[in-house]
Design a protein around this motif. Structure first.
Motif, mmCIF file in Angstrom:
data_model
loop_
_atom_site.group_PDB
_atom_site.id
_atom_site.type_symbol
_atom_site.label_atom_id
_atom_site.label_comp_id
_atom_site.label_asym_id
_atom_site.label_seq_id
_atom_site.Cartn_x
_atom_site.Cartn_y
_atom_site.Cartn_z
ATOM 1 N N ILE A 193 43.202 38.568 40.449
ATOM 2 C CA ILE A 193 42.466 39.427 39.523
ATOM 3 C C ILE A 193 42.266 40.794 40.165
ATOM 4 O O ILE A 193 41.789 40.884 41.298
ATOM 5 C CB ILE A 193 41.113 38.797 39.152
ATOM 6 C CG1 ILE A 193 41.339 37.540 38.319
ATOM 7 C CG2 ILE A 193 40.216 39.785 38.418
ATOM 8 C CD1 ILE A 193 40.070 36.785 37.990
ATOM 9 N N SER A 194 42.602 41.841 39.442
ATOM 10 C CA SER A 194 42.481 43.181 40.005
ATOM 11 C C SER A 194 41.031 43.591 40.187
ATOM 12 O O SER A 194 40.651 44.145 41.220
ATOM 13 C CB SER A 194 43.200 44.195 39.101
ATOM 14 O OG SER A 194 44.573 43.916 39.017
ATOM 15 N N TYR A 195 40.200 43.323 39.170
ATOM 16 C CA TYR A 195 38.815 43.784 39.175
ATOM 17 C C TYR A 195 37.897 42.558 39.164
ATOM 18 O O TYR A 195 37.550 42.045 38.102
ATOM 19 C CB TYR A 195 38.552 44.684 37.975
ATOM 20 C CG TYR A 195 39.503 45.861 37.914
ATOM 21 C CD1 TYR A 195 39.324 46.964 38.741
ATOM 22 C CD2 TYR A 195 40.601 45.852 37.056
ATOM 23 C CE1 TYR A 195 40.209 48.030 38.714
ATOM 24 C CE2 TYR A 195 41.492 46.913 37.016
ATOM 25 C CZ TYR A 195 41.295 48.007 37.850
ATOM 26 O OH TYR A 195 42.172 49.054 37.827
ATOM 27 N N PRO A 196 37.480 42.074 40.330
ATOM 28 C CA PRO A 196 36.795 40.789 40.404
ATOM 29 C C PRO A 196 35.294 40.826 40.130
ATOM 30 O O PRO A 196 34.672 39.776 40.002
ATOM 31 C CB PRO A 196 37.050 40.358 41.847
ATOM 32 C CG PRO A 196 37.152 41.653 42.597
ATOM 33 C CD PRO A 196 37.801 42.617 41.668
ATOM 34 N N ILE A 197 34.704 42.009 40.049
ATOM 35 C CA ILE A 197 33.255 42.100 39.849
ATOM 36 C C ILE A 197 32.953 42.332 38.367
ATOM 37 O O ILE A 197 33.444 43.300 37.767
ATOM 38 C CB ILE A 197 32.643 43.226 40.699
ATOM 39 C CG1 ILE A 197 32.822 42.906 42.192
ATOM 40 C CG2 ILE A 197 31.159 43.416 40.364
ATOM 41 C CD1 ILE A 197 32.278 43.968 43.119
ATOM 42 N N ILE A 198 32.149 41.442 37.794
ATOM 43 C CA ILE A 198 31.747 41.555 36.396
ATOM 44 C C ILE A 198 30.315 42.093 36.342
ATOM 45 O O ILE A 198 29.407 41.536 36.972
ATOM 46 C CB ILE A 198 31.819 40.191 35.673
ATOM 47 C CG1 ILE A 198 33.221 39.573 35.850
ATOM 48 C CG2 ILE A 198 31.476 40.343 34.198
ATOM 49 C CD1 ILE A 198 34.338 40.406 35.290
ATOM 50 N N GLU A 249 37.480 26.533 47.122
ATOM 51 C CA GLU A 249 36.427 25.616 46.679
ATOM 52 C C GLU A 249 35.595 25.120 47.867
ATOM 53 O O GLU A 249 34.371 24.986 47.768
ATOM 54 C CB GLU A 249 37.035 24.425 45.931
ATOM 55 C CG GLU A 249 37.761 24.780 44.646
ATOM 56 C CD GLU A 249 39.165 25.312 44.886
ATOM 57 O OE1 GLU A 249 39.763 25.821 43.914
ATOM 58 O OE2 GLU A 249 39.668 25.237 46.044
ATOM 59 N N HIS A 250 36.261 24.858 48.996
ATOM 60 C CA HIS A 250 35.539 24.407 50.189
ATOM 61 C C HIS A 250 34.711 25.558 50.771
ATOM 62 O O HIS A 250 33.593 25.340 51.264
ATOM 63 C CB HIS A 250 36.526 23.877 51.231
ATOM 64 C CG HIS A 250 35.897 23.058 52.310
ATOM 65 N ND1 HIS A 250 35.353 21.814 52.081
ATOM 66 C CD2 HIS A 250 35.703 23.312 53.643
ATOM 67 C CE1 HIS A 250 34.859 21.327 53.203
ATOM 68 N NE2 HIS A 250 35.053 22.219 54.168
ATOM 69 N N ILE A 251 35.259 26.748 50.722
ATOM 70 C CA ILE A 251 34.503 27.919 51.175
ATOM 71 C C ILE A 251 33.228 28.081 50.354
ATOM 72 O O ILE A 251 32.144 28.307 50.900
ATOM 73 C CB ILE A 251 35.378 29.190 51.084
ATOM 74 C CG1 ILE A 251 36.472 29.152 52.156
ATOM 75 C CG2 ILE A 251 34.527 30.454 51.232
ATOM 76 C CD1 ILE A 251 37.485 30.262 52.054
ATOM 77 N N PHE A 292 34.634 31.081 42.121
ATOM 78 C CA PHE A 292 35.015 32.379 42.674
ATOM 79 C C PHE A 292 36.250 32.890 41.937
ATOM 80 O O PHE A 292 37.135 32.116 41.578
ATOM 81 C CB PHE A 292 35.318 32.241 44.166
ATOM 82 C CG PHE A 292 35.102 33.500 44.946
ATOM 83 C CD1 PHE A 292 33.820 33.947 45.207
ATOM 84 C CD2 PHE A 292 36.172 34.239 45.417
ATOM 85 C CE1 PHE A 292 33.608 35.109 45.942
ATOM 86 C CE2 PHE A 292 35.980 35.392 46.152
ATOM 87 C CZ PHE A 292 34.695 35.835 46.416
ATOM 88 N N PRO A 293 36.337 34.213 41.698
ATOM 89 C CA PRO A 293 37.498 34.737 40.967
ATOM 90 C C PRO A 293 38.802 34.568 41.744
ATOM 91 O O PRO A 293 38.809 34.545 42.976
ATOM 92 C CB PRO A 293 37.159 36.216 40.766
ATOM 93 C CG PRO A 293 36.150 36.531 41.810
ATOM 94 C CD PRO A 293 35.366 35.271 42.022
ATOM 95 N N SER A 294 39.884 34.469 41.024
ATOM 96 C CA SER A 294 41.208 34.362 41.631
ATOM 97 C C SER A 294 41.548 35.650 42.377
ATOM 98 O O SER A 294 41.210 36.747 41.931
ATOM 99 C CB SER A 294 42.254 34.113 40.551
ATOM 100 O OG SER A 294 43.562 34.353 41.055
#
Length: 221
Positions: free
Chosen positions: A10-15, A194-196, A5-7
């Motif tokens: 990060i401003s724009y998390p969708i690639i 990571e658990h999520i 999952f992105p940090s």
């Protein structure tokens, strides 16, 4: 292996498929630097046309010098055209006129036309706010609430309710009271990411026993 999952930094998390970022969806904790905002990790907002200033776009009356705060929890989902109308937007309405004279003559100290300090606006965790909703000053929305598109929300909303309308009212409870109590105790949004990711199916499903088992794994670590 669970997906990465992105940090939240990060401003724009969708690639997108072509490898570019989606400019109209942001993690708010990464793009808002405002002293009166408090926003949790992984809470995102989307817009049909991304603003240059997300803080002003979402809460246009929450000035840097405002006495109130806007507090939003983790993993919230904020749709296009949502607005938080915070307490500094209020006018005095207990007298004969609600006109804010002080805004124009700029002599604020002790001015009779201005209201007193208003309350904070507080949004819980994992709250979905639908398109065009308006959240009024001092609203307190509990964890897991779903706010219908165009709703006008005031006052206190209990956790895990679906609300809609103007004024917004409960449409239904999402789960039974005992399940809600367990969800509020488990607080999956506070788990390590990571658990999520390992237990995404339990979080997004409706099997409280499966989710409780995932919570027990955290407890023994």
């Amino acid at each position: 292996m669970p997906p990465i999952f992105p940090s939240p930094k990060i401003s724009y998390p969708i690639i997108l498929e072509d490898g570019t970022t989606h400019p109209d969806t942001v993690f708010l904790s990464a793009v808002i630097d405002h002293p009166r905002w408090q926003v949790g990790d992984y809470t995102y907002a989307s817009s049909e046309s991304a603003p240059s200033d997300w803080a002003r776009y979402l809460a246009p009356y929450l000035f840097t010098f405002a006495p109130e705060r806007l507090i939003i929890g983790k993993f919230c989902q904020i749709a296009d055209s949502v607005r938080f109308i915070t307490a500094s937007a209020n006018h005095r309405y207990d007298g004969f006129s609600s006109y804010p004279f002080a805004i124009f003559h700029r002599s604020f100290e002790g001015d009779s036309s201005m209201p007193g300090t208003g309350p904070d606006t507080i949004i819980g965790n994992d709250v979905w706010i639908g398109q065009g909703a308006r959240i009024l000053p001092g609203a307190q929305i509990g964890d897991g609430v779903i706010v219908g598109a165009g709703a006008v929300v005031r006052g206190t909303v209990a956790p895990y309710q679906v609300i809609a309308g103007n004024p917004a009212k409960p449409v239904r409870a999402r789960f039974t009271p005992d399940v809600v109590a367990q969800l509020l105790s488990i607080r999956w949004w506070d788990w390590p990411i990571e658990h999520i990711m390992r237990h995404q199916a339990a979080i997004c499903g409706a099997d409280i026993e499966l989710l409780s088992a995932a919570a027990e794994e955290i407890a023994v670590q």
